[in-house]
Design a protein around this motif. Sequence first.
Motif, mmCIF file in Angstrom:
data_model
loop_
_atom_site.group_PDB
_atom_site.id
_atom_site.type_symbol
_atom_site.label_atom_id
_atom_site.label_comp_id
_atom_site.label_asym_id
_atom_site.label_seq_id
_atom_site.Cartn_x
_atom_site.Cartn_y
_atom_site.Cartn_z
ATOM 1 N N CYS A 115 0.712 -1.190 -0.006
ATOM 2 C CA CYS A 115 0.100 -0.108 0.011
ATOM 3 C C CYS A 115 0.927 1.196 0.072
ATOM 4 O O CYS A 115 1.477 1.493 0.888
ATOM 5 C CB CYS A 115 -0.963 0.078 1.132
ATOM 6 N N HIS A 139 -2.687 -2.864 5.742
ATOM 7 C CA HIS A 139 -3.394 -3.987 5.235
ATOM 8 C C HIS A 139 -2.659 -4.625 3.988
ATOM 9 O O HIS A 139 -1.821 -4.071 3.395
ATOM 10 C CB HIS A 139 -4.701 -3.541 4.893
ATOM 11 N N ALA A 150 -2.258 -6.002 0.362
ATOM 12 C CA ALA A 150 -2.665 -5.217 -1.065
ATOM 13 C C ALA A 150 -2.651 -6.363 -2.045
ATOM 14 O O ALA A 150 -2.135 -7.318 -1.856
ATOM 15 C CB ALA A 150 -1.442 -4.324 -1.247
ATOM 16 N N ASP A 173 -6.459 -4.001 -1.667
ATOM 17 C CA ASP A 173 -7.675 -4.273 -0.626
ATOM 18 C C ASP A 173 -8.750 -3.286 -1.132
ATOM 19 O O ASP A 173 -8.766 -2.478 -1.828
ATOM 20 C CB ASP A 173 -7.252 -3.423 0.754
ATOM 21 N N GLN A 225 -11.071 -1.714 -0.201
ATOM 22 C CA GLN A 225 -11.384 -0.407 0.388
ATOM 23 C C GLN A 225 -10.158 0.756 0.253
ATOM 24 O O GLN A 225 -10.317 1.750 0.712
ATOM 25 C CB GLN A 225 -11.843 -0.528 2.044
ATOM 26 N N CYS A 226 -9.394 0.225 -0.395
ATOM 27 C CA CYS A 226 -8.314 1.109 -0.790
ATOM 28 C C CYS A 226 -8.042 1.150 -2.528
ATOM 29 O O CYS A 226 -8.543 0.102 -3.171
ATOM 30 C CB CYS A 226 -7.109 0.661 -0.024
#
Length: 241
Positions: free
Chosen positions: A53, A59, A61, A63, A65-66
Amino acid sequence: MTGPFGFDGSPALVPRELRGYRRFRFVDLDGSLLPTVYSSCGPWSGDGEHAICADGGDHAAPDPQCGCGLYGWYHPSRATASSGFGEVTAVISAQGRSILGDDGFRAARARVEAVALPFGARFRPRECARSRQLLGARYPHAEVYRSRRRMVREHPPVDLRELGITVRPSTVPRYVRSALGVWLLGILLIYSVALLPSGALSRAGPAAWLGVLGGFVLWQVLLVWLATRCSDPPRVRPPRR
């Protein structure tokens, strides 16, 4: 924050490699390929790249939500936009945990499968040979092509209908060619006035001048309409990594 439209979706473990297309910035000092966005993360590795990320998230990668992950377009026509001299188009193969969108994917791991030389190097034999040598040393498992067209012909888009995805080409190149053709046609017509017989313009009546004015306005309107379609709708953000 959810993923960019066109690259969003639920994470999935793809059982085989996914082929994609993207742009890199070619560093002619060592032959490395830098992402065009978030280049501070460093060049891709010759043995394969692992996603992180770039915004510093803790988190894995990619993700949902990203916007993190290793990006790739499904169709090569969408990987033609250039933001500077020295950029190249590459074919990548992704695997592992991936987010499959409508236009492209975000993957956890990917490698460079093939790369086309920078446009300017194709016409300079010495620079072309040097670029080939640098890319071959940095990415020994990637095929290096002088022509982007040949690279795409030998590494065509993959049919993904079994995954519920329809690979669609971009309409931008077609509109760019149309805009260029309309512009050239208008310029030729304007300069053709010089070929008219002497005194022809002075003998032209009001109807003829209205026709000329209407044609000029129509030419301008058509150019503006084509120009608005010479870029994909702002549906996605630039690839992050």
